[in-house]
Design a protein around this motif. Sequence first.
Motif, short mmCIF file in Angstrom:
data_model
loop_
_atom_site.label_atom_id
_atom_site.label_comp_id
_atom_site.label_asym_id
_atom_site.label_seq_id
_atom_site.Cartn_x
_atom_site.Cartn_y
_atom_site.Cartn_z
N ALA A 97 8.72 0.37 2.08
CA ALA A 97 7.90 0.91 1.00
C ALA A 97 6.56 1.42 1.55
O ALA A 97 6.08 2.48 1.14
N PHE A 98 5.99 0.67 2.47
CA PHE A 98 4.72 1.08 3.08
C PHE A 98 4.87 2.44 3.76
O PHE A 98 4.01 3.31 3.62
N LYS A 99 5.99 2.63 4.47
CA LYS A 99 6.23 3.90 5.17
C LYS A 99 6.30 5.07 4.20
O LYS A 99 5.89 6.18 4.54
N VAL A 100 6.82 4.83 2.99
CA VAL A 100 6.91 5.89 1.99
C VAL A 100 5.50 6.38 1.63
O VAL A 100 5.26 7.58 1.48
N PHE A 101 4.54 5.46 1.54
CA PHE A 101 3.18 5.82 1.16
C PHE A 101 2.34 6.29 2.34
O PHE A 101 1.42 7.09 2.16
N ASP A 102 2.61 5.81 3.54
CA ASP A 102 1.84 6.16 4.73
C ASP A 102 2.33 7.50 5.26
O ASP A 102 3.05 7.57 6.26
N LEU A 103 1.93 8.57 4.59
CA LEU A 103 2.47 9.91 4.88
C LEU A 103 2.17 10.39 6.29
O LEU A 103 3.00 11.07 6.89
N SER A 110 -4.15 5.88 2.48
CA SER A 110 -5.42 6.39 1.97
C SER A 110 -5.28 6.73 0.49
O SER A 110 -4.17 6.77 -0.05
N CYS A 111 -6.38 6.99 -0.13
CA CYS A 111 -6.38 7.40 -1.54
C CYS A 111 -5.53 8.67 -1.72
O CYS A 111 -4.75 8.76 -2.66
N GLU A 112 -5.69 9.61 -0.82
CA GLU A 112 -4.95 10.87 -0.91
C GLU A 112 -3.45 10.65 -0.79
O GLU A 112 -2.66 11.26 -1.50
N GLU A 113 -3.05 9.77 0.14
CA GLU A 113 -1.62 9.46 0.30
C GLU A 113 -1.07 8.78 -0.94
O GLU A 113 0.02 9.13 -1.41
N LEU A 114 -1.81 7.82 -1.46
CA LEU A 114 -1.38 7.12 -2.67
C LEU A 114 -1.19 8.10 -3.82
O LEU A 114 -0.16 8.11 -4.49
#
Length: 161
Positions: A97-103, A110-114
């Motif tokens: 799941a973390f990898k999905v958000f850590d673009l 980061s805020c932008e990635e989230l």
Amino acid sequence: MMSRLRARELRRIFENLDKNGDGQVSLEELNWLLEKIGVHHSADELEFSVGKPSLDFDEFLYFYNSISSEGTTGSSGLVSPKGNKGDGDQETDLAEAFKVFDLNDDGFISCEELQSVLSRLGLWDERSGRDCNSMIRAYDTNSDGRLDFEEFKSMMLITIS
């Protein structure tokens, strides 16, 4: 196991996937969503599992419920992400799941990635008044303005308990 989505969030995801507005999500659209969240299946596997070329909202909900059950193969035939069978499984799920958000794959969200990921899933609306900085600040224990894996894990474990 990841936090289950509410019907309102699922409705927004469904409507965002339904590009032509016909009230149906095609297997291609569904597969796109699955790949975005790290679940990979061939078009043939998905078609066999779903048994039809598209899903209406109720069928989409049924499909979601079947793949989000705790670590079991749902009635759709697709294997959901591993459940809470052990800490190793949960740790693996959270890492995925973390990898999905850590673009940008820098080890931080980061805020932008989230905001980008939530937007792609149809869960971000500028008019909602949500502030990704405050979402991150709530779990950013070292106050660097982004979430590392341990902070993300804490957030997710609080969210799903």
